[in-house]
Design a protein around this motif. Structure first.
Motif, PDB file in Angstrom:
ATOM      1  N   ILE A  89      85.367  36.758  53.187  1.00  0.00           N
ATOM      2  CA  ILE A  89      86.735  37.260  53.268  1.00  0.00           C
ATOM      3  C   ILE A  89      86.807  38.692  52.757  1.00  0.00           C
ATOM      4  O   ILE A  89      87.479  39.549  53.322  1.00  0.00           O
ATOM      5  CB  ILE A  89      87.690  36.360  52.462  1.00  0.00           C
ATOM      6  CG1 ILE A  89      87.687  34.931  53.015  1.00  0.00           C
ATOM      7  CG2 ILE A  89      89.108  36.929  52.468  1.00  0.00           C
ATOM      8  CD1 ILE A  89      88.489  33.967  52.179  1.00  0.00           C
ATOM      9  N   ASP A  90      86.102  38.944  51.660  1.00  0.00           N
ATOM     10  CA  ASP A  90      86.133  40.276  51.062  1.00  0.00           C
ATOM     11  C   ASP A  90      84.830  40.502  50.317  1.00  0.00           C
ATOM     12  O   ASP A  90      84.157  39.551  49.891  1.00  0.00           O
ATOM     13  CB  ASP A  90      87.320  40.401  50.095  1.00  0.00           C
ATOM     14  CG  ASP A  90      87.538  41.833  49.625  1.00  0.00           C
ATOM     15  OD1 ASP A  90      87.126  42.758  50.352  1.00  0.00           O
ATOM     16  OD2 ASP A  90      88.106  42.027  48.536  1.00  0.00           O
ATOM     17  N   SER A  91      84.457  41.766  50.154  1.00  0.00           N
ATOM     18  CA  SER A  91      83.231  42.112  49.439  1.00  0.00           C
ATOM     19  C   SER A  91      83.419  43.471  48.795  1.00  0.00           C
ATOM     20  O   SER A  91      83.976  44.391  49.397  1.00  0.00           O
ATOM     21  CB  SER A  91      82.040  42.145  50.405  1.00  0.00           C
ATOM     22  OG  SER A  91      80.844  42.447  49.712  1.00  0.00           O
ATOM     23  N   VAL A  92      82.975  43.604  47.551  1.00  0.00           N
ATOM     24  CA  VAL A  92      83.142  44.856  46.819  1.00  0.00           C
ATOM     25  C   VAL A  92      81.929  45.073  45.917  1.00  0.00           C
ATOM     26  O   VAL A  92      81.358  44.125  45.382  1.00  0.00           O
ATOM     27  CB  VAL A  92      84.445  44.831  45.983  1.00  0.00           C
ATOM     28  CG1 VAL A  92      84.435  43.695  44.986  1.00  0.00           C
ATOM     29  CG2 VAL A  92      84.666  46.161  45.270  1.00  0.00           C
ATOM     30  N   TYR A  93      81.517  46.325  45.795  1.00  0.00           N
ATOM     31  CA  TYR A  93      80.473  46.683  44.843  1.00  0.00           C
ATOM     32  C   TYR A  93      81.118  46.961  43.480  1.00  0.00           C
ATOM     33  O   TYR A  93      82.251  47.452  43.405  1.00  0.00           O
ATOM     34  CB  TYR A  93      79.739  47.943  45.291  1.00  0.00           C
ATOM     35  CG  TYR A  93      78.581  47.719  46.241  1.00  0.00           C
ATOM     36  CD1 TYR A  93      77.439  47.047  45.810  1.00  0.00           C
ATOM     37  CD2 TYR A  93      78.623  48.196  47.546  1.00  0.00           C
ATOM     38  CE1 TYR A  93      76.364  46.864  46.655  1.00  0.00           C
ATOM     39  CE2 TYR A  93      77.553  48.017  48.408  1.00  0.00           C
ATOM     40  CZ  TYR A  93      76.425  47.349  47.954  1.00  0.00           C
ATOM     41  OH  TYR A  93      75.362  47.172  48.800  1.00  0.00           O
ATOM     42  N   PHE A  94      80.380  46.690  42.406  1.00  0.00           N
ATOM     43  CA  PHE A  94      80.906  46.997  41.075  1.00  0.00           C
ATOM     44  C   PHE A  94      79.760  47.254  40.102  1.00  0.00           C
ATOM     45  O   PHE A  94      78.627  46.802  40.286  1.00  0.00           O
ATOM     46  CB  PHE A  94      81.784  45.858  40.551  1.00  0.00           C
ATOM     47  CG  PHE A  94      81.009  44.607  40.200  1.00  0.00           C
ATOM     48  CD1 PHE A  94      80.540  44.398  38.911  1.00  0.00           C
ATOM     49  CD2 PHE A  94      80.755  43.639  41.175  1.00  0.00           C
ATOM     50  CE1 PHE A  94      79.824  43.254  38.598  1.00  0.00           C
ATOM     51  CE2 PHE A  94      80.041  42.493  40.857  1.00  0.00           C
ATOM     52  CZ  PHE A  94      79.574  42.298  39.568  1.00  0.00           C
ATOM     53  N   TYR A  95      80.085  48.005  39.051  1.00  0.00           N
ATOM     54  CA  TYR A  95      79.163  48.190  37.929  1.00  0.00           C
ATOM     55  C   TYR A  95      79.995  48.165  36.657  1.00  0.00           C
ATOM     56  O   TYR A  95      81.067  48.781  36.593  1.00  0.00           O
ATOM     57  CB  TYR A  95      78.389  49.503  38.016  1.00  0.00           C
ATOM     58  CG  TYR A  95      77.458  49.695  36.840  1.00  0.00           C
ATOM     59  CD1 TYR A  95      76.247  49.019  36.782  1.00  0.00           C
ATOM     60  CD2 TYR A  95      77.810  50.515  35.768  1.00  0.00           C
ATOM     61  CE1 TYR A  95      75.401  49.152  35.699  1.00  0.00           C
ATOM     62  CE2 TYR A  95      76.964  50.646  34.674  1.00  0.00           C
ATOM     63  CZ  TYR A  95      75.769  49.971  34.648  1.00  0.00           C
ATOM     64  OH  TYR A  95      74.929  50.095  33.558  1.00  0.00           O
ATOM     65  N   ILE A  96      79.510  47.458  35.637  1.00  0.00           N
ATOM     66  CA  ILE A  96      80.211  47.343  34.368  1.00  0.00           C
ATOM     67  C   ILE A  96      79.364  47.973  33.279  1.00  0.00           C
ATOM     68  O   ILE A  96      78.238  47.549  33.022  1.00  0.00           O
ATOM     69  CB  ILE A  96      80.532  45.875  34.033  1.00  0.00           C
ATOM     70  CG1 ILE A  96      81.423  45.276  35.132  1.00  0.00           C
ATOM     71  CG2 ILE A  96      81.207  45.761  32.677  1.00  0.00           C
ATOM     72  CD1 ILE A  96      81.719  43.805  34.954  1.00  0.00           C
ATOM     73  N   LEU A  97      79.918  48.993  32.636  1.00  0.00           N
ATOM     74  CA  LEU A  97      79.217  49.738  31.589  1.00  0.00           C
ATOM     75  C   LEU A  97      79.636  49.246  30.214  1.00  0.00           C
ATOM     76  O   LEU A  97      80.827  49.175  29.913  1.00  0.00           O
ATOM     77  CB  LEU A  97      79.527  51.231  31.715  1.00  0.00           C
ATOM     78  CG  LEU A  97      79.043  52.141  30.582  1.00  0.00           C
ATOM     79  CD1 LEU A  97      77.526  52.230  30.579  1.00  0.00           C
ATOM     80  CD2 LEU A  97      79.664  53.521  30.688  1.00  0.00           C
ATOM     81  N   ASP A  98      78.654  48.897  29.395  1.00  0.00           N
ATOM     82  CA  ASP A  98      78.907  48.594  27.994  1.00  0.00           C
ATOM     83  C   ASP A  98      79.085  49.928  27.280  1.00  0.00           C
ATOM     84  O   ASP A  98      78.143  50.701  27.133  1.00  0.00           O
ATOM     85  CB  ASP A  98      77.730  47.810  27.405  1.00  0.00           C
ATOM     86  CG  ASP A  98      78.036  47.258  26.021  1.00  0.00           C
ATOM     87  OD1 ASP A  98      79.070  47.633  25.459  1.00  0.00           O
ATOM     88  OD2 ASP A  98      77.228  46.465  25.506  1.00  0.00           O
TER      89      ASP A  98
END
Length: 236
Positions: A89-98
């Motif tokens: 249905i949907d797709s997204v790239y992500f990155y989470i920085l500490d």
């Protein structure tokens, strides 16, 4: 309406083949943030993390930061939502920085399929005429506390060590009973406990198993008649 399911996969490595299940390799706080990502947005801060998102489509998206001299490439991950039949249905790239400690701003660049660029989701960027490079920038609020601190109504105890430990707290406020208070591991290897204490001078130590030791984040020390080292803190 068909039910929707969220699938979390690691970013493709440079060979676009490696994947890992973040459900078992990341802390609870991280997984909560991932579950809250609903689409592509400007980068934003969530507690001690910064969330970056990007549109799906490229084979690989990386991010580099100023505090690492733009030398280490961190890969984005992909979050997909599917229906009950497995259709995306949907797709997204992500990155989470500490978020690193002792910083109030971050500059960074994206690398999209090998092309270095600024972040199209972040309108804050600047051009350095000496390097000829444009970078994206982001102001942040640093919530990291890396030492035990007094507060208005007590003490915020901090311990940093190996992950998975059971760290207890004992002191003059417990008659040195270490079974009453246990610090909570809020991120890997980072333990904390807020304890309301009235005005006064207190002595305390941390415990793991049968071993006791002073708080290395607090330089004020004292020794008992038996030669046991403890930490000292004064609540005003």
């Amino acid at each position: 309406m068909a039910a929707a399911f969220c699938n979390l996969c690691s970013a493709f490595a440079k060979d676009n083949k490696k994947t890992q299940n973040i459900e078992f390799t990341t802390p609870y706080e991280y997984r909560v943030i991932v579950n809250e990502i609903e689409g592509v947005t400007a980068p934003y801060q969530k507690d001690d993390y910064i969330v970056f998102t990007a549109k799906d489509g490229p084979r690989h998206i990386g991010i580099v930061f100023d505090f690492e001299d733009y030398k280490e490439i961190h890969s984005f991950m992909r979050k997909t939502t599917t229906d009950i039949e497995g259709n995306v249905i949907d797709s997204v790239y992500f990155y989470i920085l500490d978020l690193p400690k002792d910083t109030d701003s971050i500059s960074y660049r994206l690398i999209v399929d090998g092309i270095w660029t600024t972040d199209p989701q972040n309108y804050n960027s600047y051009y350095n005429p000496y390097t000829g490079i444009s970078v994206s920038t982001l102001s942040v609020k640093n919530n990291h506390i890396d030492e035990t601190q007094k507060t208005d109504k007590g003490v915020h105890f901090i311990y940093m060590g190996e992950s998975g430990q059971k760290v207890r707290l004992g002191g003059t406020f417990t008659n040195w009973d270490s079974s009453i208070y246990e610090l909570h591991e809020t991120r890997p290897g980072y333990y904390e406990l807020y304890l309301p204490l009235p005005e006064g001078t207190y002595y305390y130590a941390y415990y793991t198993g049968t071993k006791s030791f002073a708080d290395v984040t607090n330089p004020d020390r004292a020794w008992s008649g038996e030669g046991r080292e403890a930490s000292k803190i004064v609540v005003n």
